[in-house]
Scaffold this active site. Sequence first.
Site, PDB file in Angstrom:
ATOM      1  N   TYR A 161      21.619  31.189  24.524  1.00 18.14           N
ATOM      2  CA  TYR A 161      21.518  29.928  25.276  1.00 18.14           C
ATOM      3  C   TYR A 161      20.084  29.400  25.280  1.00 18.14           C
ATOM      4  O   TYR A 161      19.856  28.240  25.618  1.00 18.14           O
ATOM      5  CB  TYR A 161      21.963  30.106  26.739  1.00 18.14           C
ATOM      6  CG  TYR A 161      23.393  30.498  26.957  1.00 18.14           C
ATOM      7  CD1 TYR A 161      24.319  30.548  25.907  1.00 18.14           C
ATOM      8  CD2 TYR A 161      23.846  30.838  28.226  1.00 18.14           C
ATOM      9  CE1 TYR A 161      25.634  30.927  26.125  1.00 18.14           C
ATOM     10  CE2 TYR A 161      25.156  31.207  28.456  1.00 18.14           C
ATOM     11  CZ  TYR A 161      26.049  31.260  27.403  1.00 18.14           C
ATOM     12  OH  TYR A 161      27.344  31.634  27.636  1.00 18.14           O
ATOM     13  N   HIS A 184      28.054  39.618  23.157  1.00 19.26           N
ATOM     14  CA  HIS A 184      28.500  38.228  23.226  1.00 19.26           C
ATOM     15  C   HIS A 184      29.749  37.950  22.387  1.00 19.26           C
ATOM     16  O   HIS A 184      30.656  37.243  22.826  1.00 19.26           O
ATOM     17  CB  HIS A 184      27.359  37.295  22.792  1.00 19.26           C
ATOM     18  CG  HIS A 184      27.449  35.927  23.377  1.00 19.26           C
ATOM     19  ND1 HIS A 184      26.359  35.149  23.628  1.00 19.26           N
ATOM     20  CD2 HIS A 184      28.521  35.181  23.763  1.00 19.26           C
ATOM     21  CE1 HIS A 184      26.742  33.991  24.153  1.00 19.26           C
ATOM     22  NE2 HIS A 184      28.049  33.993  24.230  1.00 19.26           N
TER      23      HIS A 184
END
Length: 264
Positions: A41, A99
């Site tokens: 991110y 992730h």
Amino acid sequence: MSSIPKLGLGTWQNTESDECAKSVQTALEIGYKHIDTAQVYENEEHVGKGIKEADIDRDDFFLASKVWIDQLSEENVVPSMEESLEKLGVDKVDLMYIHWPSGDYQPEETLEAMQELVEKGMAKNIGVSNFTPEQVDEAMGIAGEDIIANQVEMHPLLQQEELLEKCREHDITLVAYSPLARGKVFDIPELNEIADKHGVSEAQVSLAWLMQKDGVVAIPKASSEEHIRDNHEAQDLELDEEDVEKIESIDREEREVDPGFAPW
């Protein structure tokens, strides 16, 4: 089932420094007990700034991040985690996810490296994200009770019944990302009706539906104080049996996050 707070603040695509920090600070001061970020991110530093500015005791909220797919080799997991902790300005996170089961992911090597994060005191727990039921079985066979969550897309247009049952079978929490289907919840007739009935937003309806489920946590992304507050108020909404049946009868399946490296 783990004690992950039922509602969290998602920070995906919240990359502008001041806005991201302010949203995290606002959420924590309003009463959010769960903040979610990730290496990819590119905002861990901003999230850390928001945490610092909120001046909330670190023990009073749950913090999670995720190791990106190019850092999942046995030799990269720990160094990448050290970098994440430095950016976040904390000694440890409550939960560190894999992730995606992609890129450098090798089940045994990666999961053993993730367990090392717990052994070193860098993460209290580990989790997986975007894992299929079969991959959940495989991961649990390797890392067992250290895994407390599987974070996946879930909302009224992607209800994830099979995956939820698998998570419950293993006593792990399903953490729902994109719980508002990237805004599509506002255009679902069934949710419009329920929102009108209760005098609330469609976002609150979707979040309440998720949070009323055993073993499900929701982490809506929001940056404005208005949306952060609106999502927080979903915790006060109680849907009745008729509402739940109406949502679960929605005959649509639309996935919002579907990269080429996804496992499905």
